[in-house]
Scaffold this active site. Structure first.
Site, mmCIF file in Angstrom:
data_model
loop_
_atom_site.group_PDB
_atom_site.id
_atom_site.type_symbol
_atom_site.label_atom_id
_atom_site.label_comp_id
_atom_site.label_asym_id
_atom_site.label_seq_id
_atom_site.Cartn_x
_atom_site.Cartn_y
_atom_site.Cartn_z
ATOM 1 N N GLU A 47 0.853 -1.196 0.000
ATOM 2 C CA GLU A 47 0.000 0.000 0.000
ATOM 3 C C GLU A 47 0.891 1.249 0.000
ATOM 4 O O GLU A 47 1.910 1.278 0.697
ATOM 5 C CB GLU A 47 -0.840 -0.023 1.292
ATOM 6 C CG GLU A 47 -1.711 1.197 1.523
ATOM 7 C CD GLU A 47 -2.306 1.231 2.948
ATOM 8 O OE1 GLU A 47 -1.646 0.754 3.902
ATOM 9 O OE2 GLU A 47 -3.428 1.740 3.085
ATOM 10 N N ASN A 121 -7.053 5.874 -1.968
ATOM 11 C CA ASN A 121 -5.917 5.007 -1.652
ATOM 12 C C ASN A 121 -6.045 3.817 -2.614
ATOM 13 O O ASN A 121 -6.839 2.903 -2.384
ATOM 14 C CB ASN A 121 -6.023 4.588 -0.177
ATOM 15 C CG ASN A 121 -4.792 3.856 0.305
ATOM 16 O OD1 ASN A 121 -4.055 3.266 -0.480
ATOM 17 N ND2 ASN A 121 -4.584 3.872 1.614
ATOM 18 N N LYS A 138 -9.341 1.649 -2.079
ATOM 19 C CA LYS A 138 -9.585 1.136 -0.727
ATOM 20 C C LYS A 138 -10.995 1.449 -0.255
ATOM 21 O O LYS A 138 -11.461 2.588 -0.373
ATOM 22 C CB LYS A 138 -8.552 1.750 0.221
ATOM 23 C CG LYS A 138 -8.507 1.178 1.620
ATOM 24 C CD LYS A 138 -7.325 1.768 2.388
ATOM 25 C CE LYS A 138 -7.145 1.200 3.763
ATOM 26 N NZ LYS A 138 -5.918 1.724 4.423
ATOM 27 N N GLU A 157 -5.898 8.874 7.682
ATOM 28 C CA GLU A 157 -6.400 8.344 6.412
ATOM 29 C C GLU A 157 -7.805 8.843 6.100
ATOM 30 O O GLU A 157 -8.148 9.080 4.940
ATOM 31 C CB GLU A 157 -6.413 6.809 6.440
ATOM 32 C CG GLU A 157 -5.086 6.196 6.097
ATOM 33 C CD GLU A 157 -5.264 4.739 5.731
ATOM 34 O OE1 GLU A 157 -5.774 4.456 4.641
ATOM 35 O OE2 GLU A 157 -4.894 3.880 6.553
ATOM 36 N N CYS A 183 -4.837 -3.003 2.998
ATOM 37 C CA CYS A 183 -4.572 -2.867 4.429
ATOM 38 C C CYS A 183 -5.780 -3.157 5.318
ATOM 39 O O CYS A 183 -6.118 -4.284 5.556
ATOM 40 C CB CYS A 183 -3.969 -1.513 4.747
ATOM 41 S SG CYS A 183 -3.245 -1.530 6.386
ATOM 42 N N ASN A 208 0.181 -1.045 5.523
ATOM 43 C CA ASN A 208 1.039 -0.259 6.433
ATOM 44 C C ASN A 208 0.373 -0.362 7.790
ATOM 45 O O ASN A 208 -0.682 0.257 8.015
ATOM 46 C CB ASN A 208 1.057 1.224 6.043
ATOM 47 C CG ASN A 208 1.910 1.535 4.834
ATOM 48 O OD1 ASN A 208 3.086 1.871 4.943
ATOM 49 N ND2 ASN A 208 1.313 1.426 3.658
HETATM 50 N N1 ING Z 1 -3.651 0.635 8.548
HETATM 51 C C1 ING Z 1 -4.465 0.028 9.496
HETATM 52 C C2 ING Z 1 -4.618 -1.446 9.531
HETATM 53 O O1 ING Z 1 -5.759 -1.916 9.559
HETATM 54 C C3 ING Z 1 -4.562 0.978 11.673
HETATM 55 C C4 ING Z 1 -5.261 0.660 10.479
HETATM 56 C C5 ING Z 1 -4.576 2.258 12.060
HETATM 57 C C6 ING Z 1 -3.898 0.023 12.369
HETATM 58 C C7 ING Z 1 -3.900 2.605 13.160
HETATM 59 C C8 ING Z 1 -3.232 0.348 13.480
HETATM 60 C C9 ING Z 1 -3.232 1.672 13.849
HETATM 61 O O2 ING Z 1 -3.618 -2.127 9.590
HETATM 62 C C10 ING Z 1 -4.009 0.891 7.267
HETATM 63 N N2 ING Z 1 -3.059 1.471 6.497
HETATM 64 O O3 ING Z 1 -5.130 0.673 6.840
#
Ligand code: ING
Length: 331
Positions: A47, A121, A138, A157, A183, A208
């Site tokens: 991502e 995204n 996304k 985000e 993600c 991420n």
């Molecule tokens: N990241 C996330 C995930 O689901 C997240 C959401 C936000 C996780 C904050 C942890 C902390 O892994 C993405 N990029 O969607």
């Protein structure tokens, strides 16, 4: 009869805030070449693979619902065309090598050029001839809309990306049926099921995932477990391959989960990254293995009961029994 697709998962280590696109693209090309040397048909990138994970910073001066003020830095993280001037070389190299790829990036689009911009995204799928054959935006956008100064770092985000209404399409590509998710999408069973109902055989997922989860730090130690839990379940329950690819390592002081993995329709991990940096892992994926699950235990046509799943699409939040009772009447 086996139907093999050689798949590479190209995990990335950190990308610095001031790292130039050109430098990142060289890293991607290096991984693509490693993929070619390993006989890959397809290499999956993470991502937002062209820039640092910029939602960790509050980058404008707007209120919760409105991006405003100086957006020069924010806008610098988005692509206005794909391929663009800095990414064309990746497409050229893919075509030269005959290796396809999927790539996550921030998309800034202005349909019909009427001054309304949209930010998504996005992940694209590029075939072995260098042409774009699929696009996914996304669906589940995590984090928050407004600057929350109490956090050690932001997860904006929901400020910087719109939720896609395009759902989870699948594509006939790479001699199979393939799809994408991004993600946070991987944590939701609907993501896999919607593609499972379209016969998906391979799902590409970039992520991420910060190791520190501010709203509930008791989850921190479980980040790796939850990552594999959801992708292995999604693979098994839909009889599909799943390729999960991280941008991991310590980026601008924030540690993100690595542990990229290629998961079989049995739910088993067949390859897993062992570093937290740029690393290619590969697997020879028999797409016909999916049938062993799709035509037995998870024969949807025979065993699913959609008529009793109406709530799945009829309502959004949970309604506990007490909440639906009014004046003794259950509505
Ligand atoms: N990241 C996330 C995930 O689901 C997240 C959401 C936000 C996780 C904050 C942890 C902390 O892994 C993405 N990029 O969607």
């Amino acid at each position: 009869m086996p139907r093999y697709l050689n798949v590479g998962a190209a995990q990335l280590g950190p990308i610095a805030r001031d790292e130039q696109r050109a430098t990142v693209v060289l890293r991607l090309i290096d991984l693509l070449q490693q993929g070619a040397a390993a006989g890959c048909d397809l290499v999956v990138f993470p991502e937002l693979a062209l820039t640092t994970f910029f939602p960790r910073w509050y980058l404008d001066e707007g209120d919760a619902s409105n991006i405003s003020g100086d957006t020069t830095e924010l806008d610098s993280y988005y692509e206005r065309s794909m391929p663009g001037p800095e990414t064309q070389s990746l497409f050229d190299e893919a075509k030269r090598l005959g290796v396809g790829f999927s790539l996550g990036y921030a998309e800034l689009t202005e349909p019909d050029n009427v001054g309304v911009v949209h930010r998504f995204n996005t992940t694209i799928l590029v075939e072995r001839d260098g042409t774009i054959v699929g696009r996914f935006r996304k669906v589940h956008i995590p984090g928050h809309e407004a600057h929350e100064p109490w956090r050690q770092f932001q997860h904006l985000e929901r400020r910087y990306f719109e939720e896609s209404n395009e759902g989870f399409p699948v594509f006939e590509a790479f001699d199979g049926v393939v799809g994408m998710a991004t993600c946070n999408d991987r944590r939701w069973p609907e993501t896999y099921r919607v593609m499972g109902l379209q016969g998906v055989e391979l799902v590409m997922i970039g992520y991420n995932t910060p190791m520190f989860y501010a709203p509930d730090p008791t989850q921190n130690a479980l980040a790796g477990f939850h990552n594999h839990l959801v992708m292995q379940a999604g693979a098994y329950q839909n009889g599909t391959w799943v390729v999960g690819v991280a941008k991991g390592g310590i980026e601008e002081g924030v540690e993100s989960l690595a542990q990229s993995a290629i998961i079989a329709p049995s739910g088993q991990i067949v390859a897993q990254a062992v570093t937290i940096g740029d690393e290619l892992i590969t697997a020879r994926c028999d797409l016909d293995w999916c049938k062993q699950y799709k035509e037995t235990l998870f024969d949807f046509e025979r065993y699913r009961r959609p008529e009793v799943y109406a709530r799945i699409t009829a309502q959004k939040g949970a309604t506990a029994p007490g909440a639906t009772k009014q004046d003794g009447v259950i509505s």
